[in-house]
Design a protein around this motif. Sequence first.
Motif, mmCIF file in Angstrom:
data_model
loop_
_atom_site.group_PDB
_atom_site.id
_atom_site.type_symbol
_atom_site.label_atom_id
_atom_site.label_comp_id
_atom_site.label_asym_id
_atom_site.label_seq_id
_atom_site.Cartn_x
_atom_site.Cartn_y
_atom_site.Cartn_z
ATOM 1 N N GLY A 1 22.825 173.801 -1.389
ATOM 2 C CA GLY A 1 24.156 173.825 -2.061
ATOM 3 C C GLY A 1 24.160 174.146 -3.630
ATOM 4 O O GLY A 1 22.867 174.424 -4.266
ATOM 5 N N THR A 2 25.190 174.489 -4.319
ATOM 6 C CA THR A 2 25.275 175.348 -5.463
ATOM 7 C C THR A 2 24.297 174.657 -6.518
ATOM 8 O O THR A 2 23.610 175.312 -7.224
ATOM 9 C CB THR A 2 26.666 175.225 -6.111
ATOM 10 O OG1 THR A 2 27.309 175.806 -5.041
ATOM 11 C CG2 THR A 2 26.748 176.317 -7.400
ATOM 12 N N ALA A 3 24.551 173.212 -6.808
ATOM 13 C CA ALA A 3 23.900 172.485 -7.776
ATOM 14 C C ALA A 3 22.300 172.554 -7.417
ATOM 15 O O ALA A 3 21.431 172.854 -8.488
ATOM 16 C CB ALA A 3 24.044 170.879 -7.767
ATOM 17 N N CYS A 4 21.687 172.475 -6.127
ATOM 18 C CA CYS A 4 20.466 172.437 -5.945
ATOM 19 C C CYS A 4 19.901 173.972 -6.132
ATOM 20 O O CYS A 4 18.847 174.259 -6.657
ATOM 21 C CB CYS A 4 20.096 171.887 -4.475
ATOM 22 S SG CYS A 4 20.344 170.117 -4.455
ATOM 23 N N PHE A 5 20.748 174.951 -5.814
ATOM 24 C CA PHE A 5 20.403 176.190 -5.883
ATOM 25 C C PHE A 5 19.953 176.702 -7.298
ATOM 26 O O PHE A 5 19.011 177.154 -7.541
ATOM 27 C CB PHE A 5 21.441 177.293 -5.062
ATOM 28 C CG PHE A 5 21.071 178.613 -5.011
ATOM 29 C CD1 PHE A 5 20.185 178.962 -4.004
ATOM 30 C CD2 PHE A 5 21.206 179.593 -6.017
ATOM 31 C CE1 PHE A 5 19.859 180.373 -3.925
ATOM 32 C CE2 PHE A 5 20.881 180.685 -5.883
ATOM 33 C CZ PHE A 5 20.102 181.179 -4.587
ATOM 34 N N ARG B 1 23.550 172.348 3.628
ATOM 35 C CA ARG B 1 24.646 172.560 2.726
ATOM 36 C C ARG B 1 24.537 171.212 1.724
ATOM 37 O O ARG B 1 23.953 170.040 2.223
ATOM 38 C CB ARG B 1 26.024 172.527 3.124
ATOM 39 C CG ARG B 1 25.891 173.921 3.983
ATOM 40 C CD ARG B 1 27.455 174.302 4.127
ATOM 41 N NE ARG B 1 27.467 175.477 5.074
ATOM 42 C CZ ARG B 1 28.466 175.499 6.011
ATOM 43 N NH1 ARG B 1 29.383 174.544 6.273
ATOM 44 N NH2 ARG B 1 28.219 176.668 6.552
ATOM 45 N N CYS B 2 25.190 170.961 0.735
ATOM 46 C CA CYS B 2 25.315 170.056 -0.219
ATOM 47 C C CYS B 2 25.081 168.727 0.460
ATOM 48 O O CYS B 2 25.887 168.446 1.404
ATOM 49 C CB CYS B 2 26.333 169.814 -1.037
ATOM 50 S SG CYS B 2 26.608 168.459 -2.157
ATOM 51 N N ILE B 3 24.086 167.666 0.277
ATOM 52 C CA ILE B 3 24.181 166.508 0.986
ATOM 53 C C ILE B 3 24.689 165.209 0.107
ATOM 54 O O ILE B 3 24.553 164.049 0.332
ATOM 55 C CB ILE B 3 22.834 166.152 1.159
ATOM 56 C CG1 ILE B 3 22.020 166.042 0.151
ATOM 57 C CG2 ILE B 3 22.365 167.094 2.328
ATOM 58 C CD1 ILE B 3 20.667 165.293 0.431
ATOM 59 N N GLY B 4 25.379 165.696 -1.042
ATOM 60 C CA GLY B 4 26.027 164.825 -1.908
ATOM 61 C C GLY B 4 25.325 164.135 -2.862
ATOM 62 O O GLY B 4 25.534 162.760 -3.291
ATOM 63 N N ALA B 5 23.981 164.518 -3.066
ATOM 64 C CA ALA B 5 23.296 163.874 -4.304
ATOM 65 C C ALA B 5 22.963 164.926 -5.114
ATOM 66 O O ALA B 5 21.975 165.113 -5.707
ATOM 67 C CB ALA B 5 21.933 163.416 -3.502
ATOM 68 N N CYS B 6 24.009 165.501 -5.720
ATOM 69 C CA CYS B 6 23.879 166.611 -6.660
ATOM 70 C C CYS B 6 23.094 166.240 -7.922
ATOM 71 O O CYS B 6 22.310 167.072 -8.632
ATOM 72 C CB CYS B 6 24.904 167.400 -6.946
ATOM 73 S SG CYS B 6 26.209 167.777 -5.438
ATOM 74 N N GLY B 7 23.332 165.008 -8.232
ATOM 75 C CA GLY B 7 22.808 164.631 -9.611
ATOM 76 C C GLY B 7 21.114 164.564 -9.574
ATOM 77 O O GLY B 7 20.640 164.510 -10.421
ATOM 78 N N PRO C 1 17.007 169.737 -7.738
ATOM 79 C CA PRO C 1 17.129 170.329 -6.306
ATOM 80 C C PRO C 1 16.817 168.959 -5.338
ATOM 81 O O PRO C 1 15.735 168.176 -5.638
ATOM 82 C CB PRO C 1 16.206 171.224 -6.134
ATOM 83 C CG PRO C 1 15.182 171.181 -7.411
ATOM 84 C CD PRO C 1 16.164 170.592 -8.214
ATOM 85 N N VAL C 2 17.303 168.795 -4.160
ATOM 86 C CA VAL C 2 17.086 167.588 -3.180
ATOM 87 C C VAL C 2 16.420 168.223 -1.932
ATOM 88 O O VAL C 2 16.635 169.162 -1.406
ATOM 89 C CB VAL C 2 18.392 167.034 -2.884
ATOM 90 C CG1 VAL C 2 18.102 165.845 -1.894
ATOM 91 C CG2 VAL C 2 18.883 166.503 -4.062
ATOM 92 N N VAL C 3 15.424 167.494 -1.398
ATOM 93 C CA VAL C 3 14.585 167.570 -0.225
ATOM 94 C C VAL C 3 14.608 166.113 0.455
ATOM 95 O O VAL C 3 14.431 165.179 -0.132
ATOM 96 C CB VAL C 3 13.182 168.039 -0.641
ATOM 97 C CG1 VAL C 3 12.458 167.941 0.779
ATOM 98 C CG2 VAL C 3 13.186 169.403 -0.971
HETATM 99 S S1 FES Z 1 24.092 170.478 -3.955
HETATM 100 FE FE1 FES Z 1 22.357 169.881 -3.374
HETATM 101 S S2 FES Z 1 22.957 167.778 -3.106
HETATM 102 FE FE2 FES Z 1 24.728 168.760 -3.799
#
Ligand code: FES
Length: 170
Positions: free
Chosen positions: A97-101, A135-141, A144-146
């Motif tokens: 997702g955008t924040a992670c990217f 796609r975004c899993i809702g943990a943007c804070g 990047p999330v794995v």
């Molecule tokens: S963009 Fe990665 S958790 Fe939202």
Amino acid sequence: MTKPQTISVTKPIVEDLPSEKFDELEAFIDNMETTKGALIEILHKAQDIFGYLPRDVQLYVARKLGIPGAEVYGVVSFYSYFTTKPGGKHTLSVCMGTACFVRGADKVIEKLKEKLGVESNEITEDGLFTLKDVRCIGACGLAPVVTVGDKVYGRVKEEDIDDIIKAYRG
Ligand code: FES
């Protein structure tokens, strides 16, 4: 409402597809109020039970409901949620997702591909991981999330990847 008759069919005997799983699926279908319009729900259950929807499971569902195999196959191939291939023991997902990217998810996934020797949606040779980009899993804070199964790793850097993999490879 009268309960529609489901059909009693012989369960296939297939290596890697235990008959108890077919029993579980049969019980689920037989206990439904109605199977009319319930194909997707049944396929969800089947994928929960088997982990994927191989041809034998699709054909079993078709025979059980008395519908053409092509109808089942059509639904399975239409929805990307359904998979016809077995997955690795753990699903290792990288959020793109955008924040992670913008925080480097692309570098993280490239490193994972290199370390695991697979591309997205492939299973590692030892069968331990399926690598996915999601796609975004809702943990943007935490970008990047794995994630590995239910476990969420936040602010992942390339240097963290070996430790994440090691935690599952032992
Ligand atoms: S963009 Fe990665 S958790 Fe939202």
